[in-house]
Design a protein around this motif. Structure first.
Motif, mmCIF file in Angstrom:
data_model
loop_
_atom_site.group_PDB
_atom_site.id
_atom_site.type_symbol
_atom_site.label_atom_id
_atom_site.label_comp_id
_atom_site.label_asym_id
_atom_site.label_seq_id
_atom_site.Cartn_x
_atom_site.Cartn_y
_atom_site.Cartn_z
ATOM 1 N N ARG A 140 -88.369 -25.219 -42.952
ATOM 2 C CA ARG A 140 -88.075 -26.027 -41.771
ATOM 3 C C ARG A 140 -86.743 -26.764 -41.931
ATOM 4 O O ARG A 140 -85.900 -26.777 -41.018
ATOM 5 C CB ARG A 140 -89.206 -27.026 -41.544
ATOM 6 N N VAL A 198 -81.202 -27.342 -31.859
ATOM 7 C CA VAL A 198 -82.127 -26.742 -32.822
ATOM 8 C C VAL A 198 -83.566 -27.064 -32.443
ATOM 9 O O VAL A 198 -84.455 -26.200 -32.492
ATOM 10 C CB VAL A 198 -81.836 -27.222 -34.250
ATOM 11 N N GLU A 199 -83.810 -28.310 -32.052
ATOM 12 C CA GLU A 199 -85.170 -28.715 -31.694
ATOM 13 C C GLU A 199 -85.681 -27.929 -30.484
ATOM 14 O O GLU A 199 -86.856 -27.549 -30.435
ATOM 15 C CB GLU A 199 -85.196 -30.215 -31.413
ATOM 16 N N VAL A 225 -83.837 -24.406 -41.668
ATOM 17 C CA VAL A 225 -83.537 -23.993 -40.293
ATOM 18 C C VAL A 225 -82.557 -24.977 -39.665
ATOM 19 O O VAL A 225 -81.544 -24.591 -39.075
ATOM 20 C CB VAL A 225 -84.832 -23.901 -39.458
ATOM 21 N N TYR A 226 -82.851 -26.264 -39.797
ATOM 22 C CA TYR A 226 -81.955 -27.280 -39.235
ATOM 23 C C TYR A 226 -80.593 -27.236 -39.915
ATOM 24 O O TYR A 226 -79.543 -27.281 -39.256
ATOM 25 C CB TYR A 226 -82.579 -28.674 -39.380
ATOM 26 N N PHE A 269 -86.424 -24.416 -31.853
ATOM 27 C CA PHE A 269 -87.150 -24.301 -33.115
ATOM 28 C C PHE A 269 -88.410 -23.455 -32.988
ATOM 29 O O PHE A 269 -88.717 -22.640 -33.872
ATOM 30 C CB PHE A 269 -87.508 -25.684 -33.665
#
Length: 469
Positions: A117, A134-135, A120-121, A138
């Protein structure tokens, strides 16, 4: 081509490395030449030059799919790293227009101590996305990667397949203008690869430029329009994907032949040996053994002047390939349920046995539909699964013309199909000791149509499904 019409422009690109024999030579190179210049002397070199890439030039239009093929060590990964900017060129220039998403090495850009996680960010923000973007994306990234609870585990605990799932999921969500993929998808399972290729095709339809590197020739043929073949850091072929892949297969065949030539110690028979291209029939070698050496395979034969669509060691030549219907009438249009008969005619310039005559069928999109040969049937006979004579044991003589008739029911969907034909020497009747004598692309073509009102199905092939209730 104007600047707004291309995504990538490479001009006389080259990358040189300095190779030192010892750490001491590296230290000398750092100190001694500088002192020699100060004293007005010619500086010395304590290294050898190695050009990983040299004199590479091409342009890729926006929305085009471009392939890069070549053996390991040919310079493919170096080229991609130069284009993405992770390496600086020694000479030449690279110009790119648009946002680049690159999948070059497993886990590149990932911190092994961070969770999936967190990575990913981190990775997405390094690629230019904001935290808010990104959020928003996601859930799509997590769904595409499909690694479940492992998303909250450190990346250092991931398998190679999980790494590439996560990396690819991030890259395709940043909505790139240019997508660069280097072999990484090969580690994924079949379902994930299917998902990736579907996503790539969607990006291509949206106008994204693709630069694709793979050893999988069918993937390159299917996904790309043009390609380049690298050997020893230089471009040896560039053109349509099908043309370059043919050159690639020729290159692989030549290198395989050279390798086996080094292993071959059996001398030629007395009186053997005219070079390729000789026109004197009396120089032909007549073999008394079923073991063929490299030199014996390339005797006087028309294959010494191989055309653009053919290659092979020579010795036996595929002269023609024709298609016929059930009544043995020449035919190039078939319907599901028809019988397709393929006649492969050959001529031999040597005496041998252990021969296999085979065909491969591809559709208009370049997808391999089927490949089969006399050896496939021989293997069934030798295994006791069917009866008949074994073609592999048949003795073929110098000057003999022979033909093989292959037959099947038409179960193909509507399309245009290409037949590729080959004759090979098989040291063992199991495809483990193959020497390709002659391969012929575009040996013949046929078309399949469908009668909508009586025999209809969708897809590549008729599975002859039935319904029961």
């Amino acid at each position: 081509m104007s600047s707004n019409e291309y995504s990538i422009r490479v001009n006389e690109l080259g990358k040189r490395y300095e190779v030192y024999a010892t750490p001491r030579d590296r230290m000398k190179q750092f100190i001694v030449p500088a002192l020699q210049r100060l004293s007005g002397c010619q500086p010395s070199s304590y290294y050898q030059e190695f050009w990983a890439l040299q004199d590479i030039s091409f342009e890729i239009r926006k929305g085009e799919a471009f392939g890069v093929v070549g053996r390991n060590g040919s310079g493919k990964s170096t080229l991609l790293q130069l284009i993405t900017g992770t390496l600086a060129p020694t000479v030449g220039t690279v110009e790119t227009n648009g946002r680049i998403a690159a999948l070059l090495e497993l886990g590149s850009g990932f911190n092994p101590e961070f969770t999936g996680r967190e990575n990913v960010y981190l990775n997405a923000m390094l690629l230019g996305m904001t935290r808010e973007e990104v959020e928003v994306r996601f859930d799509k990234i997590a769904s595409f990667a499909d690694i479940g609870a492992h998303l909250d585990q450190p990346v250092k605990t991931y398998s190679s397949g999980m790494l590439v799932r996560l990396a690819f999921a991030v890259q395709v969500q940043i909505e790139p203008d240019i997508l660069i993929v280097d072999e990484a998808l090969a580690v994924g399972d079949a379902l994930f690869q299917k998902r990736c290729f579907s996503r790539i095709e969607k990006l291509l339809s949206d106008g994204v430029t693709l630069l694709f590197v793979s050893h999988d020739q069918e993937s390159v043929r299917t996904l790309t329009h043009r390609a380049i073949l690298l050997k020893g850091g230089r471009a040896v072929s560039m053109g349509t994907a099908s043309q370059v892949l043919l050159a690639y297969r020729k290159l692989l065949h030549e290198e395989e032949s050279a390798y086996f030539a080094q292993l071959t110690s059996k001398p030629l028979n007395d009186g053997a040996a005219s070079p390729i291209g000789s026109d004197k029939k009396e120089n032909l070698v007549v073999l008394e053994s079923s073991e063929l050496t490299d030199k014996e395979l390339v005797q006087d034969t028309p294959l010494g002047r191989i055309d653009q669509l053919s290659f092979g060691d020579g010795g036996i030549e595929v002269t023609s390939v024709k298609t016929f219907n059930r009544d043995n009438e020449p035919c190039s249009v078939f319907y599901p349920g028809d019988v397709i008969r393929i006649h492969v005619e050959c001529v031999s310039h040597l005496e041998t046995d252990c021969i296999n005559v085979s065909v491969r069928i591809r559709n208009r999109e370049g997808v391999k539909i089927y490949s089969w040969g006399t050896l496939n049937q021989d293997m069934q006979i030798l295994a006791g699964l069917r009866e008949g004579d074994v073609f592999w044991k048949r003795r073929i003589h110098v000057g003999e013309r022979f033909d093989v008739r292959l037959e099947c029911d038409c179960t193909l969907g509507p399309n245009l199909y290409e037949i590729q034909a080959a004759v090979s020497y098989e040291g063992r009747p199991d495809y483990t000791a193959q020497r390709l004598l002659h391969w012929k692309d575009e040996a013949a073509f046929f078309q399949t149509l469908i009668r909508q009102d009586e025999y209809f199905f969708g897809g590549l092939s008729d599975l002859r499904m039935v319904a029961k209730w």
